[in-house]
Write a protein that holds these residues in place. Structure first.
Motif, short mmCIF file in Angstrom:
data_model
loop_
_atom_site.label_atom_id
_atom_site.label_comp_id
_atom_site.label_asym_id
_atom_site.label_seq_id
_atom_site.Cartn_x
_atom_site.Cartn_y
_atom_site.Cartn_z
N ALA A 61 29.89 -17.75 52.25
CA ALA A 61 28.79 -17.68 51.28
C ALA A 61 27.63 -16.82 51.81
O ALA A 61 27.03 -16.06 51.06
CB ALA A 61 28.29 -19.08 50.94
N TYR A 62 27.32 -16.95 53.11
CA TYR A 62 26.16 -16.22 53.65
C TYR A 62 26.52 -14.78 54.03
O TYR A 62 25.73 -13.87 53.81
CB TYR A 62 25.55 -16.98 54.84
CG TYR A 62 25.14 -18.40 54.51
CD1 TYR A 62 24.69 -18.74 53.23
CD2 TYR A 62 25.20 -19.42 55.46
CE1 TYR A 62 24.32 -20.05 52.92
CE2 TYR A 62 24.83 -20.73 55.16
CZ TYR A 62 24.39 -21.03 53.89
OH TYR A 62 24.03 -22.31 53.58
N ALA A 63 27.72 -14.59 54.59
CA ALA A 63 28.10 -13.23 54.98
C ALA A 63 28.34 -12.36 53.75
O ALA A 63 28.14 -11.15 53.79
CB ALA A 63 29.35 -13.26 55.87
N THR A 76 23.69 -23.10 48.24
CA THR A 76 25.03 -23.60 48.56
C THR A 76 24.93 -25.13 48.58
O THR A 76 25.34 -25.77 49.54
CB THR A 76 25.53 -23.12 49.94
OG1 THR A 76 24.53 -23.43 50.90
CG2 THR A 76 25.84 -21.64 49.96
N SER A 77 24.33 -25.70 47.54
CA SER A 77 24.05 -27.13 47.58
C SER A 77 24.13 -27.71 46.18
O SER A 77 24.60 -27.06 45.25
CB SER A 77 22.66 -27.35 48.18
OG SER A 77 21.69 -26.77 47.32
N TRP A 78 23.64 -28.93 46.03
CA TRP A 78 23.74 -29.65 44.75
C TRP A 78 22.40 -29.67 44.03
O TRP A 78 22.18 -30.47 43.13
CB TRP A 78 24.26 -31.08 44.99
CG TRP A 78 25.37 -31.08 45.97
CD1 TRP A 78 25.37 -31.60 47.23
CD2 TRP A 78 26.66 -30.45 45.80
NE1 TRP A 78 26.57 -31.33 47.86
CE2 TRP A 78 27.38 -30.64 47.00
CE3 TRP A 78 27.27 -29.77 44.76
CZ2 TRP A 78 28.67 -30.16 47.18
CZ3 TRP A 78 28.56 -29.28 44.94
CH2 TRP A 78 29.24 -29.49 46.13
N VAL A 101 14.35 -27.01 56.95
CA VAL A 101 15.45 -27.28 57.89
C VAL A 101 16.76 -27.09 57.12
O VAL A 101 16.97 -27.68 56.07
CB VAL A 101 15.35 -28.72 58.44
CG1 VAL A 101 16.50 -29.01 59.40
CG2 VAL A 101 14.01 -28.95 59.12
N GLY A 102 17.65 -26.23 57.66
CA GLY A 102 18.91 -25.93 56.95
C GLY A 102 18.67 -25.02 55.77
O GLY A 102 19.07 -25.30 54.65
N CYS A 103 18.06 -23.87 56.06
CA CYS A 103 17.63 -22.95 54.99
C CYS A 103 18.78 -22.11 54.44
O CYS A 103 18.60 -21.38 53.46
CB CYS A 103 16.54 -22.03 55.52
SG CYS A 103 17.11 -21.06 56.93
N VAL A 160 14.97 -22.72 59.42
CA VAL A 160 15.92 -22.80 60.55
C VAL A 160 17.28 -23.21 60.01
O VAL A 160 17.37 -23.98 59.04
CB VAL A 160 15.47 -23.79 61.66
CG1 VAL A 160 14.19 -23.32 62.32
CG2 VAL A 160 15.32 -25.21 61.14
N ASP A 161 18.32 -22.69 60.62
CA ASP A 161 19.68 -23.08 60.26
C ASP A 161 20.57 -22.80 61.46
O ASP A 161 20.30 -21.89 62.25
CB ASP A 161 20.17 -22.27 59.05
CG ASP A 161 21.33 -22.96 58.32
OD1 ASP A 161 21.12 -23.47 57.21
OD2 ASP A 161 22.46 -22.98 58.88
N VAL A 162 21.64 -23.58 61.57
CA VAL A 162 22.57 -23.40 62.69
C VAL A 162 23.50 -22.20 62.44
O VAL A 162 24.10 -21.67 63.37
CB VAL A 162 23.37 -24.71 62.92
CG1 VAL A 162 24.45 -24.90 61.85
CG2 VAL A 162 23.96 -24.79 64.30
N CYS A 184 18.91 -22.38 64.78
CA CYS A 184 18.57 -23.59 65.52
C CYS A 184 19.49 -24.72 65.09
O CYS A 184 19.75 -24.89 63.90
CB CYS A 184 17.11 -23.92 65.24
SG CYS A 184 16.65 -25.64 65.29
N ASP A 185 20.01 -25.45 66.04
CA ASP A 185 20.79 -26.65 65.75
C ASP A 185 19.79 -27.82 65.72
O ASP A 185 19.28 -28.25 66.76
CB ASP A 185 21.84 -26.86 66.86
CG ASP A 185 22.64 -28.12 66.64
OD1 ASP A 185 22.27 -28.93 65.77
OD2 ASP A 185 23.65 -28.30 67.35
N ALA A 186 19.51 -28.30 64.52
CA ALA A 186 18.47 -29.32 64.35
C ALA A 186 18.81 -30.65 65.00
O ALA A 186 17.94 -31.50 65.17
CB ALA A 186 18.17 -29.50 62.86
#
Ligand SMILES: C[S@@+](CC[C@H](N)C(=O)[O-])C[C@H]1O[C@@H](n2cnc3c(N)ncnc32)[C@H](O)[C@@H]1O
Length: 268
Positions: free
Chosen positions: A11-13, A35-37, A61-63, A83-85, A111-113
């Motif tokens: 989805a991101y690439a 990519t969510s609900w 967090v988890g953008c 931030v997102d992993v 970042c791994d939260a």
């Protein structure tokens, strides 16, 4: 156990690919890189729920792709850090920030939260995480970190689509968990953990019906574009993701899995 299915890397690439953009528009009505609900109505209500305005400093967090954070920077005028992993997600977000002339108030870091948030105490007016905490081990620590980086009087918001509402088989758990690490929680646990982290006035709203509707639209929008997606994702990943979306739809439509949105205050 089904093979691991990739959702986020593809989805991101492939964020800019027309087929993914069309799917987002058909699923959500507006392309915010989701990519969510989250529905578009919920996306529109978040700034008000968080009391965010042009003077606010915000952390997401988890953008993911960065699309929603950039939408806030552009339309609300706030400063935002995401931030997102996921490396392709963060790269896409920074590239979009530069391309849209928003890099002066929107920036993104990998970042791994679960390992803490790389920020000083009390620097953000608002912190939010949309359908992210379910992926992160040690939720009590993540909530404590969100509390720590908020200024006194600040607000936080997060959603959780994995609140258990009924009986779920091990096959359903496997399919629902096929895209990554997941933590399922009993009703009331997020409220309890938020209070334990220091938050006050935790308000929960049930958005399960919206999640069921998004899952169905997302599945249908992808099915219509099967050939193009198989070419990009591979057949087995395409089928795996369809099975995942169909499982999310049935579990939420039958209220065996619930999605809640939580808003809480740090207090002074
Ligand atoms: C359901 S997506 C939501 C993305 C975005 N918030 C949205 O609404 O579209 C979950 C996101 O959480 C990220 N994530 C998963 N584990 C994480 C972790 N340990 N630390 C930071 N982000 C994480 C994933 O990479 C993914 O982008």
């Amino acid at each position: 156990m089904p093979a691991k299915v990739d959702l986020y890397d593809n989805a991101y690439a492939n964020y800019g690919a027309e087929v993914y953009r069309d799917i987002r528009i058909e699923t959500y009505g507006q392309d915010l890189g989701q990519t969510s609900w989250v529905t578009t109505e919920e996306s529109s209500a978040i700034p008000q729920m968080l009391h965010v305005d042009a003077g606010s400093s915000v952390l997401e967090v988890g953008c993911g792709s960065g699309g929603y954070a950039l939408h806030l920077a552009k339309n609300v005028g706030c400063s935002i850090v995401g931030v997102d992993v996921n490396a392709p997600g963060v790269a896409n977000a920074n590239q979009l920030a530069s391309a849209n002339g928003l890099a002066n108030r929107a920036s993104f870091e990998q970042c791994d939260a679960s390992k803490g948030l790389p920020f000083n105490d009390e620097i953000f007016d608002a912190v939010f995480a949309n359908d992210v905490l379910c992926h992160i081990p040690q939720r009590p620590d993540v909530l404590r970190e969100m509390f720590r980086v908020l200024k006194p009087g600040g607000r936080m918001l997060f959603s959780d689509a994995l609140v258990v509402g009924g009986m779920i088989s091990h096959e359903e758990i496997n399919t629902r968990s096929s895209i990554g690490y997941y933590v399922y929680s009993p009703p009331g646990e997020n409220e309890r953990l938020s209070e334990q982290a220091g938050f006050r006035e935790v308000r929960a709203s049930d958005t399960t019906e919206n999640a069921a509707s998004i899952a169905k639209k997302w599945h249908q929008a992808r099915e219509k574009r099967r050939e193009e997606l198989v070419a990009l994702e591979g057949k087995s990943n395409f089928e795996g993701l369809q099975a995942f979306l169909s499982c999310v739809h049935s579990l939420t439509a039958e209220r065996r899995l619930l999605r809640y949105l939580y808003v809480a205050d740090k207090g002074h």
